[in-house]
Scaffold this motif. Structure first.
Motif, short mmCIF file in Angstrom:
data_model
loop_
_atom_site.label_atom_id
_atom_site.label_comp_id
_atom_site.label_asym_id
_atom_site.label_seq_id
_atom_site.Cartn_x
_atom_site.Cartn_y
_atom_site.Cartn_z
N GLU A 5 0.96 -0.85 -0.24
CA GLU A 5 0.27 -0.33 -0.11
C GLU A 5 0.86 1.05 -0.25
OE1 GLU A 5 -2.98 -0.09 2.77
OE2 GLU A 5 -3.07 -2.23 3.31
N PHE A 6 2.00 0.77 -0.03
CA PHE A 6 2.60 2.43 0.71
C PHE A 6 4.38 1.74 -0.98
CE2 PHE A 6 1.05 1.37 4.68
CZ PHE A 6 0.53 2.20 4.97
N ASP A 7 3.40 1.50 -1.28
CA ASP A 7 4.56 1.71 -3.10
C ASP A 7 4.34 3.20 -3.78
OD1 ASP A 7 7.05 0.98 -4.35
OD2 ASP A 7 5.85 -1.17 -5.14
N ASN A 285 10.22 15.80 4.66
CA ASN A 285 10.74 15.14 3.50
C ASN A 285 9.85 14.03 2.80
OD1 ASN A 285 12.65 17.20 3.68
ND2 ASN A 285 14.26 16.57 3.45
N PHE A 286 10.55 14.21 1.01
CA PHE A 286 9.68 12.86 0.46
C PHE A 286 10.30 12.01 0.79
CE2 PHE A 286 8.44 17.47 -1.61
CZ PHE A 286 6.83 17.00 -1.38
N HIS A 287 10.07 11.18 1.63
CA HIS A 287 10.23 9.89 1.77
C HIS A 287 10.72 8.60 0.67
CE1 HIS A 287 10.45 11.20 5.47
NE2 HIS A 287 8.86 11.25 6.30
N LEU A 288 10.83 7.66 1.14
CA LEU A 288 11.15 6.32 0.31
C LEU A 288 9.70 5.72 0.27
CD1 LEU A 288 14.71 5.36 0.90
CD2 LEU A 288 13.75 5.75 -1.91
N PRO A 289 9.63 5.05 -0.96
CA PRO A 289 8.83 4.31 -0.80
C PRO A 289 8.43 3.01 -0.18
CG PRO A 289 8.94 4.37 -3.23
CD PRO A 289 10.17 4.96 -1.84
N LEU A 293 8.39 5.87 7.30
CA LEU A 293 8.04 6.66 7.64
C LEU A 293 7.03 7.45 6.40
CD1 LEU A 293 11.91 7.98 7.48
CD2 LEU A 293 11.03 7.82 9.46
N LEU A 294 7.43 7.04 5.79
CA LEU A 294 5.67 6.94 4.56
C LEU A 294 4.87 6.59 5.92
CD1 LEU A 294 4.79 8.14 2.04
CD2 LEU A 294 5.63 5.48 1.14
N VAL A 295 4.42 4.99 6.52
CA VAL A 295 3.43 4.72 7.30
C VAL A 295 3.33 6.11 7.76
CG1 VAL A 295 2.82 2.86 8.13
CG2 VAL A 295 4.33 2.13 6.15
N MET A 296 4.32 6.68 8.46
CA MET A 296 4.42 7.72 9.49
C MET A 296 2.74 8.41 8.65
SD MET A 296 5.27 10.12 11.82
CE MET A 296 6.38 8.46 13.28
N LEU A 297 3.62 9.33 7.62
CA LEU A 297 3.07 10.26 7.00
C LEU A 297 1.11 9.93 6.58
CD1 LEU A 297 2.63 12.85 5.64
CD2 LEU A 297 3.57 11.85 3.34
N ASP A 298 1.15 8.33 6.23
CA ASP A 298 -0.11 7.96 5.42
C ASP A 298 -1.24 7.91 7.11
OD1 ASP A 298 -2.24 6.22 3.96
OD2 ASP A 298 -2.01 5.61 6.33
N ALA A 299 -0.83 8.14 8.92
CA ALA A 299 -1.67 7.96 9.51
C ALA A 299 -1.94 9.17 9.91
CB ALA A 299 -0.94 7.38 11.06
N PHE A 300 -0.92 9.48 9.70
CA PHE A 300 -1.23 11.54 9.83
C PHE A 300 -2.14 12.18 8.86
CE2 PHE A 300 -0.12 15.84 10.16
CZ PHE A 300 0.23 16.53 12.09
N ILE A 301 -1.96 12.30 7.50
CA ILE A 301 -3.21 12.95 6.31
C ILE A 301 -3.77 11.69 5.72
CG2 ILE A 301 -0.82 14.46 6.06
CD1 ILE A 301 -0.19 13.78 3.64
N ARG A 308 -0.49 13.62 -3.32
CA ARG A 308 0.51 14.82 -3.01
C ARG A 308 1.42 14.80 -3.34
NH1 ARG A 308 -4.76 16.33 -2.12
NH2 ARG A 308 -5.48 17.40 -1.03
N TYR A 309 1.86 13.52 -3.37
CA TYR A 309 3.49 12.80 -3.77
C TYR A 309 3.58 12.58 -4.87
CZ TYR A 309 5.83 11.39 0.21
OH TYR A 309 6.94 11.41 1.25
N ASP A 310 2.25 12.60 -5.66
CA ASP A 310 1.94 12.82 -7.37
C ASP A 310 2.03 13.63 -8.21
OD1 ASP A 310 1.56 9.67 -7.58
OD2 ASP A 310 0.14 9.83 -8.02
N LEU A 311 1.77 15.09 -6.95
CA LEU A 311 2.03 16.03 -7.78
C LEU A 311 3.22 16.86 -7.43
CD1 LEU A 311 0.36 19.16 -8.65
CD2 LEU A 311 -0.69 19.27 -6.63
N ALA A 312 3.13 16.49 -6.16
CA ALA A 312 5.24 16.68 -6.24
C ALA A 312 6.09 16.27 -7.25
CB ALA A 312 5.63 16.75 -4.69
#
Length: 344
Positions: A5-7, A285-289, A293-301, A308-312
């Motif tokens: 899910e975080f790829d 920052n923007f994190h590795l797949p 760290l990406l799992v934490m961002l998912d929990a937050f937003i 947002r990553y696609d747009l960035a």
């Protein structure tokens, strides 16, 4: 919750290989109150005001990567992770090539330092004993190298660029990279805008270097890290209208302190669903797949991170340690079941 899910597809061209000359010129992807804006770190104080609290992780990276030689003459490498016990002689470390180094082997580091390798602690970790007649700090300054992430393939000419300007106690094996964008002038401008700035320490350890190797995140174990959050910082968090955590390590320390007290060790794995008790905004920052760290961002937003990553990426943002940053809030009101700010 599955790791797949975080790829996402991260082009090599999007990975920042070198830091910018001006730290505060890094771009800032702002996603707050349902509005997206493209700013720079220099603009951050314009987004803050009285009642806001900015919290920094002031840990400092030690030059813990040690090139070494085996008694046979073959090359080896030791990455010191964390001292074990009260002294500084025994450490938990990553050793390469671990399988070829038997317990008791003395590795030579330069001409005035040695590392004796002892027990296998699992997952590539070894217990090592450092022999430094001139003192460990002096030996690390002489022989050690800053342990940059493996995706950084260019030589860092100034090691201080992998340190935050506000770093204090040398303790970590990696930098809290969201803080690399800050300068003293930016922090002064945050205060001038009415925001308060506080510090804490979380010692960044093994999980920065180890990929997630399980398919089901229920099976992933977070290694514990030491943290200290002062009573002054905790009280400032209680009084603040908005707590702005600079980085995932700061977020982890604050949320751990809210649950387990102001200091100790934490193996807190922040993933959805997670009840954030302290942090309101996250600058990261923007994190590795496929990383925690990406799992934490998912929990937050929530799942909007993917859009947002696609747009960035489409907007040319630079990713990972020396890349750009994003400022996001965890509050997202809904209208007719559609989160505000999401594409319709």
């Amino acid at each position: 919750m599955l790791l797949d899910e975080f790829d996402y597809q991260l082009p090599e061209s999007a990975i920042a290989q070198e830091p910018l000359d001006d730290r505060s010129s890094a771009r800032l992807f702002v996603d707050v109150d349902g509005q997206i804006d493209h700013r720079t770190i220099w603009d951050l104080p314009d987004l803050l005001g009285p009642g806001d609290l900015v919290v920094l992780n002031d840990t400092r990276v030690i030059p813990a990567r040690l090139p070494a030689r085996r008694p046979t003459g073959g090359l080896a490498e030791v990455l010191l992770l964390e001292p074990i016990g009260c002294g500084s002689d025994h450490w938990e470390a990553l050793v390469r090539p671990s399988r070829k180094i038997s317990p008791g082997t003395l590795l030579a580091v330069g001409d005035r330092m040695g590392v004796r390798v002892h027990d296998d602690l699992g997952e590539g970790r070894r217990l090592v004993e450092v022999e430094a007649p001139d003192g460990l700090a002096a030996a690390l300054d002489r022989y050690g190298r800053i342990p940059l992430p493996p995706y950084l393939t260019t030589t860092l000419t100034d090691p201080e660029r992998y340190q935050t300007v506000y770093s204090r106690r040398p303790a970590s094996a990696a930098a809290p990279t969201a803080g690399l964008h800050f300068t003293d002038r930016v922090l002064d401008r945050c205060r001038a805008a009415g925001a308060r700035v506080e510090r804490l320490e979380l010692v960044v350890g093994l999980d920065t270097f180890r990929p997630v190797t399980v398919d089901d995140l229920d099976d992933h174990r977070i290694h514990s890290e030491a943290y200290t959050v002062s009573q002054a910082t905790l009280e400032a968090c209680r009084r603040a209208d908005r707590v702005v955590a600079v980085g995932t390590t700061t977020t982890r320390a604050l949320e751990a302190a809210a649950r387990s007290g102001p200091s100790g060790r934490t193996d807190l794995f922040i993933r959805r669903p997670f009840d954030f008790q302290v942090v309101d905004l996250l600058l990261t920052n923007f994190h590795l797949p496929r990383t925690t760290l990406l799992v934490m961002l998912d929990a937050f937003i929530g799942s909007r991170w993917r859009n947002r990553y696609d747009l960035a990426l489409a907007e040319g943002y630079r990713f990972l340690s020396f890349g750009d940053a994003m400022l996001v809030d965890r509050h997202r009101p809904e209208v007719s079941g559609i989160p505000v700010g999401e594409p319709r």
